[in-house]
Design an enzyme around this catalytic site. Sequence first.
Site, PDB file in Angstrom:
ATOM      1  N   HIS A   1       0.862  -1.190   0.000  1.00  0.00           N
ATOM      2  CA  HIS A   1       0.000   0.000   0.000  1.00  0.00           C
ATOM      3  C   HIS A   1       0.892   1.232   0.000  1.00  0.00           C
ATOM      4  O   HIS A   1       1.647   1.448   0.951  1.00  0.00           O
ATOM      5  CB  HIS A   1      -0.924   0.006   1.228  1.00  0.00           C
ATOM      6  CG  HIS A   1      -1.870  -1.161   1.254  1.00  0.00           C
ATOM      7  ND1 HIS A   1      -3.083  -1.139   0.604  1.00  0.00           N
ATOM      8  CD2 HIS A   1      -1.763  -2.379   1.821  1.00  0.00           C
ATOM      9  CE1 HIS A   1      -3.709  -2.301   0.799  1.00  0.00           C
ATOM     10  NE2 HIS A   1      -2.926  -3.077   1.527  1.00  0.00           N
ATOM     11  N   LEU A   2       0.823   2.017  -1.074  1.00  0.00           N
ATOM     12  CA  LEU A   2       1.675   3.209  -1.179  1.00  0.00           C
ATOM     13  C   LEU A   2       0.909   4.499  -0.857  1.00  0.00           C
ATOM     14  O   LEU A   2       1.499   5.563  -0.768  1.00  0.00           O
ATOM     15  CB  LEU A   2       2.314   3.298  -2.568  1.00  0.00           C
ATOM     16  CG  LEU A   2       3.298   2.171  -2.900  1.00  0.00           C
ATOM     17  CD1 LEU A   2       3.848   2.326  -4.313  1.00  0.00           C
ATOM     18  CD2 LEU A   2       4.460   2.122  -1.902  1.00  0.00           C
TER      19      LEU A   2
ATOM     20  N   ASN B   1      -6.482   0.820  -3.061  1.00  0.00           N
ATOM     21  CA  ASN B   1      -7.377   1.483  -2.089  1.00  0.00           C
ATOM     22  C   ASN B   1      -6.849   2.869  -1.717  1.00  0.00           C
ATOM     23  O   ASN B   1      -6.585   3.177  -0.566  1.00  0.00           O
ATOM     24  CB  ASN B   1      -7.592   0.620  -0.844  1.00  0.00           C
ATOM     25  CG  ASN B   1      -6.311   0.285  -0.116  1.00  0.00           C
ATOM     26  OD1 ASN B   1      -5.234   0.278  -0.698  1.00  0.00           O
ATOM     27  ND2 ASN B   1      -6.412   0.009   1.167  1.00  0.00           N
TER      28      ASN B   1
ATOM     29  N   ASP C   1      -8.632  -5.164  -2.475  1.00  0.00           N
ATOM     30  CA  ASP C   1      -7.999  -5.391  -1.172  1.00  0.00           C
ATOM     31  C   ASP C   1      -8.332  -4.317  -0.137  1.00  0.00           C
ATOM     32  O   ASP C   1      -8.393  -3.133  -0.441  1.00  0.00           O
ATOM     33  CB  ASP C   1      -6.485  -5.491  -1.307  1.00  0.00           C
ATOM     34  CG  ASP C   1      -5.847  -5.821   0.025  1.00  0.00           C
ATOM     35  OD1 ASP C   1      -6.209  -6.846   0.603  1.00  0.00           O
ATOM     36  OD2 ASP C   1      -5.026  -5.015   0.506  1.00  0.00           O
TER      37      ASP C   1
ATOM     38  N   HIS D   1      -9.007 -10.515  -1.311  1.00  0.00           N
ATOM     39  CA  HIS D   1      -8.914 -10.329   0.142  1.00  0.00           C
ATOM     40  C   HIS D   1     -10.077 -11.136   0.716  1.00  0.00           C
ATOM     41  O   HIS D   1     -11.229 -10.696   0.670  1.00  0.00           O
ATOM     42  CB  HIS D   1      -9.026  -8.824   0.449  1.00  0.00           C
ATOM     43  CG  HIS D   1      -9.213  -8.489   1.902  1.00  0.00           C
ATOM     44  ND1 HIS D   1      -8.296  -7.753   2.611  1.00  0.00           N
ATOM     45  CD2 HIS D   1     -10.214  -8.769   2.769  1.00  0.00           C
ATOM     46  CE1 HIS D   1      -8.735  -7.603   3.860  1.00  0.00           C
ATOM     47  NE2 HIS D   1      -9.898  -8.205   3.982  1.00  0.00           N
TER      48      HIS D   1
ATOM     49  N   HIS E   1      -2.803 -12.685   1.593  1.00  0.00           N
ATOM     50  CA  HIS E   1      -2.539 -12.882   3.031  1.00  0.00           C
ATOM     51  C   HIS E   1      -3.303 -14.018   3.706  1.00  0.00           C
ATOM     52  O   HIS E   1      -4.153 -13.774   4.567  1.00  0.00           O
ATOM     53  CB  HIS E   1      -2.759 -11.584   3.795  1.00  0.00           C
ATOM     54  CG  HIS E   1      -3.939 -10.735   3.385  1.00  0.00           C
ATOM     55  ND1 HIS E   1      -5.212 -11.217   3.271  1.00  0.00           N
ATOM     56  CD2 HIS E   1      -4.015  -9.418   3.066  1.00  0.00           C
ATOM     57  CE1 HIS E   1      -6.022 -10.241   2.903  1.00  0.00           C
ATOM     58  NE2 HIS E   1      -5.310  -9.139   2.759  1.00  0.00           N
TER      59      HIS E   1
ATOM     60  N   ASN F   1      -5.494  -6.720   9.451  1.00  0.00           N
ATOM     61  CA  ASN F   1      -6.591  -7.447   8.823  1.00  0.00           C
ATOM     62  C   ASN F   1      -6.071  -8.225   7.608  1.00  0.00           C
ATOM     63  O   ASN F   1      -5.576  -7.603   6.672  1.00  0.00           O
ATOM     64  CB  ASN F   1      -7.665  -6.448   8.380  1.00  0.00           C
ATOM     65  CG  ASN F   1      -8.947  -7.136   7.992  1.00  0.00           C
ATOM     66  OD1 ASN F   1      -9.190  -8.268   8.399  1.00  0.00           O
ATOM     67  ND2 ASN F   1      -9.748  -6.486   7.176  1.00  0.00           N
TER      68      ASN F   1
ATOM     69  N   ASP G   1       2.041  -6.865   2.496  1.00  0.00           N
ATOM     70  CA  ASP G   1       0.862  -6.101   2.944  1.00  0.00           C
ATOM     71  C   ASP G   1       1.317  -4.859   3.725  1.00  0.00           C
ATOM     72  O   ASP G   1       0.677  -4.469   4.724  1.00  0.00           O
ATOM     73  CB  ASP G   1      -0.105  -6.962   3.768  1.00  0.00           C
ATOM     74  CG  ASP G   1      -1.491  -6.314   3.901  1.00  0.00           C
ATOM     75  OD1 ASP G   1      -1.719  -5.245   3.296  1.00  0.00           O
ATOM     76  OD2 ASP G   1      -2.328  -6.873   4.626  1.00  0.00           O
TER      77      ASP G   1
END
Length: 441
Positions: free
Chosen positions: A63-64, A95, A155, A182, A235, A281, A308
Site C-alpha cells: 500500500h503506497l 485502495n 484489497d 482479500h 494474506h 486485517n 501487505d
Amino acid sequence: MTNAVLITGGAPYGEDVADILVVDGVIAAVGPDAATDPRAARAETVDAAGLVVLPGLVDLHTHLREPGREDAETVETGSAAAALGGYTAVFAMPNTDPTADTAGVVEQVFRLGEQAGLVDVHPIGAVTVGRKGERLAELAAMATSAAQVRVFSDDGDCVADPLLMRRALEYVKAFGGVIAQHAQEPRLTQGAQMHEGEVSARLGLTGWPAVAEEAIIARDALLADHVGSRLHVCHLSTAGSVEVVAAAKQRGTDVTAEVTPHHLMLTDERAVGYDPVFKVNPPLRTRADIDVLRAALASGVIDIVATDHAPHASQDKETEWDNASPGMLGLQTALSVVIATMVEPGLLDWRGVARVMSEAPARIGGLTGQGRPIAAGEPANLVLVDPAARWTVRGAEFASLSRNTPYEGMELPGRVVATYLRGRRTAAVGRPVGAVAGQGV
Ligand SMILES: [Zn+2]
C-alpha cells in the site's frame, strides 16, 4: 558511456562464491569469466565477500497510499522503503483516494513510480468501481493503459458478491490477468477486532473467525475452477485456509496464495495490552496457525511472501484499539522476518527465499524483467544480503513516512547491504559497498 559494476566474492543464492559483472544494467558474466572480462577493468568494484546475492525482491502486495493519503506514504517514500528492504518491484494496491479503478489513476501511480525511479511500481487495479463491490471497474482499460495492469483486487475489502467475482474472473482471462482476493466474508466479520478465539474471549473483543477467510477461499477456488480462470489469494492467515488451498491445487485449480511476514511471526497474544500496532486485517492468529503457514510456505502450498505493507498516519493508528486502522509496515523488515521464521529454522534455503520473494511473485504478477535468474543476459536486479548481521528495528529510522512497525525494538537477523535496479544502486545500508577508491556509500 558504459556503466559497469563488478561484484566480487558474493555467493549467489548462498551457494558457491561467484563474481558478477554488470554492464549497462544487464548481467554480463557470472563466475570466473566476470573478472577476466575486458569490461571488468573499468568497472566499479563492489566487495561482496560474505554476502548472499539474490534476485531483487518483488512484493505483490504493497500500500503506497498515493493519491490521497500522502501524510501516511507516497509513491516516492514507499519506493525508498522498498529499495532499502531489497525490493526492485512492488505492486501497489488500489485502495487510494481516488480509488485506482480507471486508466487515469493507475497511469498516475505508474508515472509517480517511474519518477521516483527506485523500484518498478506496478499498480493493481480495483475489481469494482470505488471498491464498493457493486459493479465491475474498467478492467480492460486499465490493462491496456500505460500501466499495463494485470493484477486486480479490492484489497481492504472482499469481493463478496459471488456473481461479481465470477464475472471478474471471466473478464481477466482474456488478457491473462489475475484476481487477488482479500478473503473475508463480511457478514461473519462485522465489527471484528481480532482473531476469534481464546484471547479475544479473554479480552472481550469481537472475534474474526477463521471460517470467514476459509469459506471465501473455498468458494473462489471453485469459481475459478468453474470458469477456468486464475485466482490469487491474499494474506492467508489460518491453518484451515492452507487446507483449502492445498485441496484446490490438488484438484488442479489455477490458484496461488501469499502469506505476510507478520502472519509467519506474530500471534494473537500480541493483542493483550491493546497496542493497536498489532491490529491488522486479517488478524494475527495462533501459534498453531503459524506453524502450518510456515510448513505450507516451505512445501509450496503457499507460493509467496507478500508484505501487505500498510502505512498509517499516527492519528489513525495511535488511538484506542477499536478505532485504530488495521495494518502494519512491512517493506523494510520482510526479508529479515523471513530469515528469522523460515531460513534460521531450516525450513527454507536461499534458493527458496529467491523463489517465494522474487521469482514466484514476479510470475504471478506477469512481470518478465523481474524475478529472473542470476545469470548472464538477465536484467541486473539484485540484492546483496549480509546473513550474519543482526539489527534492531527502529521505526523512526525507516524511509516510510509512517511508524507503525510491530517489530519496534526487536533484533532481527540478516541485513540488506545494497539493492540494484537494472545495475543502478538504489539502496546501500549496513556497511559501505561500492568501493570506488575513496568513495564509500
Ligand atoms: Zn487485504
